[in-house]
Motif scaffolding. Structure first.
Motif, mmCIF file in Angstrom:
data_model
loop_
_atom_site.group_PDB
_atom_site.id
_atom_site.type_symbol
_atom_site.label_atom_id
_atom_site.label_comp_id
_atom_site.label_asym_id
_atom_site.label_seq_id
_atom_site.Cartn_x
_atom_site.Cartn_y
_atom_site.Cartn_z
ATOM 1 N N ALA A 151 0.841 -1.194 0.000
ATOM 2 C CA ALA A 151 0.000 0.000 0.000
ATOM 3 C C ALA A 151 0.874 1.241 0.000
ATOM 4 C CB ALA A 151 -0.909 -0.008 1.223
ATOM 5 N N PRO A 152 0.470 2.306 -0.714
ATOM 6 C CA PRO A 152 1.261 3.541 -0.738
ATOM 7 C C PRO A 152 1.467 4.091 0.667
ATOM 8 C CG PRO A 152 -0.416 3.574 -2.454
ATOM 9 C CD PRO A 152 -0.710 2.380 -1.602
ATOM 10 N N PRO A 153 2.707 4.433 1.034
ATOM 11 C CA PRO A 153 2.978 4.965 2.376
ATOM 12 C C PRO A 153 2.668 6.455 2.441
ATOM 13 C CG PRO A 153 5.012 4.812 1.132
ATOM 14 C CD PRO A 153 3.932 4.255 0.244
ATOM 15 N N ALA A 154 2.842 7.041 3.612
ATOM 16 C CA ALA A 154 2.593 8.475 3.800
ATOM 17 C C ALA A 154 3.805 9.254 3.289
ATOM 18 C CB ALA A 154 2.340 8.776 5.274
ATOM 19 N N ILE A 155 3.663 9.856 2.117
ATOM 20 C CA ILE A 155 4.708 10.674 1.505
ATOM 21 C C ILE A 155 4.071 12.002 1.116
ATOM 22 C CG2 ILE A 155 6.301 10.908 -0.451
ATOM 23 C CD1 ILE A 155 6.537 7.898 -0.550
ATOM 24 N N PRO A 156 4.673 13.135 1.477
ATOM 25 C CA PRO A 156 4.083 14.434 1.141
ATOM 26 C C PRO A 156 3.799 14.567 -0.353
ATOM 27 C CG PRO A 156 5.899 14.717 2.676
ATOM 28 C CD PRO A 156 5.923 13.288 2.246
ATOM 29 N N LYS A 157 2.592 15.052 -0.686
ATOM 30 C CA LYS A 157 2.164 15.338 -2.052
ATOM 31 C C LYS A 157 2.189 14.094 -2.948
ATOM 32 C CE LYS A 157 3.597 20.182 -1.813
ATOM 33 N NZ LYS A 157 4.375 21.264 -2.436
ATOM 34 N N LEU A 158 2.009 12.924 -2.348
ATOM 35 C CA LEU A 158 2.018 11.680 -3.106
ATOM 36 C C LEU A 158 0.757 11.549 -3.947
ATOM 37 C CD1 LEU A 158 3.343 8.862 -3.628
ATOM 38 C CD2 LEU A 158 1.940 8.004 -1.742
ATOM 39 N N ARG A 159 0.936 11.157 -5.200
ATOM 40 C CA ARG A 159 -0.169 10.804 -6.079
ATOM 41 C C ARG A 159 0.102 9.412 -6.630
ATOM 42 N NH1 ARG A 159 -2.897 15.018 -8.441
ATOM 43 N NH2 ARG A 159 -4.283 13.367 -9.202
ATOM 44 N N TRP A 160 -0.947 8.623 -6.886
ATOM 45 C CA TRP A 160 -0.739 7.265 -7.365
ATOM 46 C C TRP A 160 -1.996 6.727 -8.030
ATOM 47 C CZ3 TRP A 160 -4.198 3.884 -5.253
ATOM 48 C CH2 TRP A 160 -4.757 4.232 -4.018
ATOM 49 N N PHE A 161 -1.801 5.664 -8.806
ATOM 50 C CA PHE A 161 -2.922 4.884 -9.310
ATOM 51 C C PHE A 161 -2.454 3.443 -9.485
ATOM 52 C CE2 PHE A 161 -0.978 6.769 -13.145
ATOM 53 C CZ PHE A 161 -0.752 5.645 -13.927
ATOM 54 N N GLU A 162 -3.409 2.530 -9.563
ATOM 55 C CA GLU A 162 -3.070 1.114 -9.687
ATOM 56 C C GLU A 162 -2.698 0.787 -11.128
ATOM 57 O OE1 GLU A 162 -6.104 -1.387 -8.163
ATOM 58 O OE2 GLU A 162 -6.080 -0.486 -6.149
ATOM 59 N N LEU A 163 -1.567 0.096 -11.292
ATOM 60 C CA LEU A 163 -1.129 -0.334 -12.616
ATOM 61 C C LEU A 163 -1.776 -1.661 -13.001
ATOM 62 C CD1 LEU A 163 0.847 0.210 -15.006
ATOM 63 C CD2 LEU A 163 2.522 -1.197 -13.784
ATOM 64 N N GLY A 164 -1.922 -2.538 -12.028
ATOM 65 C CA GLY A 164 -2.500 -3.847 -12.300
ATOM 66 C C GLY A 164 -2.240 -4.803 -11.152
ATOM 67 N N VAL A 165 -2.572 -6.047 -11.357
ATOM 68 C CA VAL A 165 -2.436 -7.068 -10.318
ATOM 69 C C VAL A 165 -1.533 -8.182 -10.837
ATOM 70 C CG1 VAL A 165 -3.646 -8.782 -8.926
ATOM 71 C CG2 VAL A 165 -4.699 -6.549 -9.349
ATOM 72 N N MET A 166 -0.562 -8.587 -10.009
ATOM 73 C CA MET A 166 0.347 -9.669 -10.370
ATOM 74 C C MET A 166 -0.009 -10.916 -9.577
ATOM 75 S SD MET A 166 4.506 -9.734 -10.441
ATOM 76 C CE MET A 166 4.538 -8.810 -11.972
ATOM 77 N N GLU A 167 -0.240 -12.011 -10.293
ATOM 78 C CA GLU A 167 -0.575 -13.286 -9.660
ATOM 79 C C GLU A 167 0.683 -14.147 -9.497
ATOM 80 O OE1 GLU A 167 -3.631 -15.139 -11.913
ATOM 81 O OE2 GLU A 167 -5.131 -13.603 -11.416
ATOM 82 N N TRP A 168 0.656 -14.971 -8.450
ATOM 83 C CA TRP A 168 1.819 -15.760 -8.090
ATOM 84 C C TRP A 168 1.518 -17.256 -8.174
ATOM 85 C CZ3 TRP A 168 6.218 -13.023 -7.183
ATOM 86 C CH2 TRP A 168 6.055 -11.648 -6.950
ATOM 87 N N VAL A 169 2.562 -18.034 -8.373
ATOM 88 C CA VAL A 169 2.453 -19.488 -8.377
ATOM 89 C C VAL A 169 3.608 -20.047 -7.544
ATOM 90 C CG1 VAL A 169 3.775 -19.630 -10.536
ATOM 91 C CG2 VAL A 169 2.375 -21.561 -9.813
ATOM 92 N N PHE A 170 3.306 -21.046 -6.717
ATOM 93 C CA PHE A 170 4.358 -21.713 -5.963
ATOM 94 C C PHE A 170 4.968 -22.751 -6.895
ATOM 95 C CE2 PHE A 170 6.360 -24.545 -2.942
ATOM 96 C CZ PHE A 170 6.851 -23.669 -1.986
ATOM 97 N N ALA A 171 6.203 -22.487 -7.315
ATOM 98 C CA ALA A 171 6.831 -23.329 -8.343
ATOM 99 C C ALA A 171 8.223 -23.763 -7.883
ATOM 100 C CB ALA A 171 6.933 -22.566 -9.659
ATOM 101 N N ILE A 172 8.519 -25.038 -8.098
ATOM 102 C CA ILE A 172 9.801 -25.591 -7.669
ATOM 103 C C ILE A 172 10.359 -26.496 -8.759
ATOM 104 C CG2 ILE A 172 9.247 -25.471 -5.209
ATOM 105 C CD1 ILE A 172 8.464 -28.394 -5.296
ATOM 106 N N SER A 173 11.614 -26.829 -8.599
ATOM 107 C CA SER A 173 12.248 -27.748 -9.539
ATOM 108 C C SER A 173 11.620 -29.136 -9.411
ATOM 109 C CB SER A 173 13.748 -27.833 -9.245
ATOM 110 O OG SER A 173 14.335 -28.939 -9.908
ATOM 111 N N PRO A 174 11.469 -29.855 -10.526
ATOM 112 C CA PRO A 174 10.937 -31.231 -10.443
ATOM 113 C C PRO A 174 11.870 -32.154 -9.663
ATOM 114 C CG PRO A 174 11.757 -30.761 -12.660
ATOM 115 C CD PRO A 174 11.753 -29.454 -11.914
#
Length: 305
Positions: A151-174
């Protein structure tokens, strides 16, 4: 500082090696060029031209004067362009910091489009990890951050918008012992194995980590590319961006495993400070708000090895 005529005089004498030929190159009488050369020596109180030889040459002092005068002329020309550039609303430089999770390759088309504007703005693109990205904006080491997580922290004069959502996968070597374990994997099972993490680059904000458990052994690597490679080489376990490892999952270099406590998707943010917004920053913000570009940046490039 030399005038344009004085610099041209020195350059002509250096190139032609003769007062007569230099005068002809300049379209002036030899006596006029000779008088100008002596006036220049009087002005600097130094011997600038070696007249003792068959060829008229510059002395070491004359060579230094010619080199420095040309450099200063170029500096003045560049400064003039930069002043006009800033007066026209463009920044002198735009410093963009991306979270390391974003891949530089996805920014290449945007950079080319920006170059086509011929704005003169110098781009500087660096990356940070996790809290280090927000810290760069807070401390003035970034004009624009792309792909910041949390989440965006408290920074003076901060402006922001959401770029998108990144999904994750639990992946390991076979080859990993957990590759054939019954699903869903439990925390107790994960704790027994080393997790691969990308190290937080924050200098002062409290470092945060994701994808590993308290007490779990970790291998900290410098980039997501290195983390993916470490998973493939069976150096540890953890979560990877799903879109970036689809090919590796498909060809069997990585194995997806269900975990009891799944990792939530990450919202990625674009952020800037609203104290000064120039035309370059405005252009980048308008591009990043385009859905198609945002999707490409968030999804990244599918790894192939």
């Amino acid at each position: 500082m030399l005038t344009d005529e004085e610099l041209a005089l020195i350059q002509a004498i250096e190139a032609e090696g003769s007062l007569t030929r230099a005068a002809a190159a300049l379209g002036k009488a030899p006596s006029t060029v000779s008088h100008a050369a002596r006036q220049l020596e009087t002005r600097f109180d130094a011997l600038l031209f070696d007249r003792r030889r068959y060829r008229l040459q510059l002395t070491p002092a004359g060579q230094l004067l010619a080199q420095e005068a040309q450099r200063l002329a170029l500096d003045v020309s560049r400064l003039t362009r930069r002043v006009k550039q800033v007066a026209g609303g463009w920044e002198d430089r735009l410093w963009i910091v991306t979270d390391e999770i974003m891949e530089f390759e996805t920014f290449v088309p945007v950079i080319r489009a920006f170059d086509a504007l011929q704005s003169g703005v110098a781009l500087r693109i660096t990356h940070e990890v996790l809290q280090g990205t927000w810290e760069a904006l807070r401390d003035g080491r970034a004009d624009l951050v792309i792909g910041a997580t949390n989440a965006p922290p408290a920074i003076p004069k901060l402006r922001w918008f959401e770029l998108g959502v990144m999904e994750w996968v639990f992946a390991i070597s076979p080859r990993h012992p957990l590759a054939k374990a019954r699903e869903p994997l439990q925390q107790e099972q994960l704790l027994a194995h080393r997790a691969v993490v990308v190290a937080d680059t924050s200098r002062s904000i409290e470092n945060r980590g994701y994808g590993w458990l308290a007490g779990q052994q970790t291998l900290a690597v410098p980039s997501m590319h290195a983390k993916i490679r470490a998973h493939c080489d069976d150096l540890g376990i953890g979560w990877l961006p799903r879109r970036r490892v689809q090919s590796l999952l498909k060809n069997g270099k990585l194995v997806e495993k269900r975990v009891a406590d799944a990792r939530e998707p990450n919202v990625l943010y674009v952020a800037w400070r609203n104290d000064h917004v120039g035309r370059a920053l405005e252009w980048w913000l308008s591009q990043l708000k385009q859905t198609r570009l945002a999707r490409r940046l968030v999804n990244g490039v599918d790894a192939t090895a």
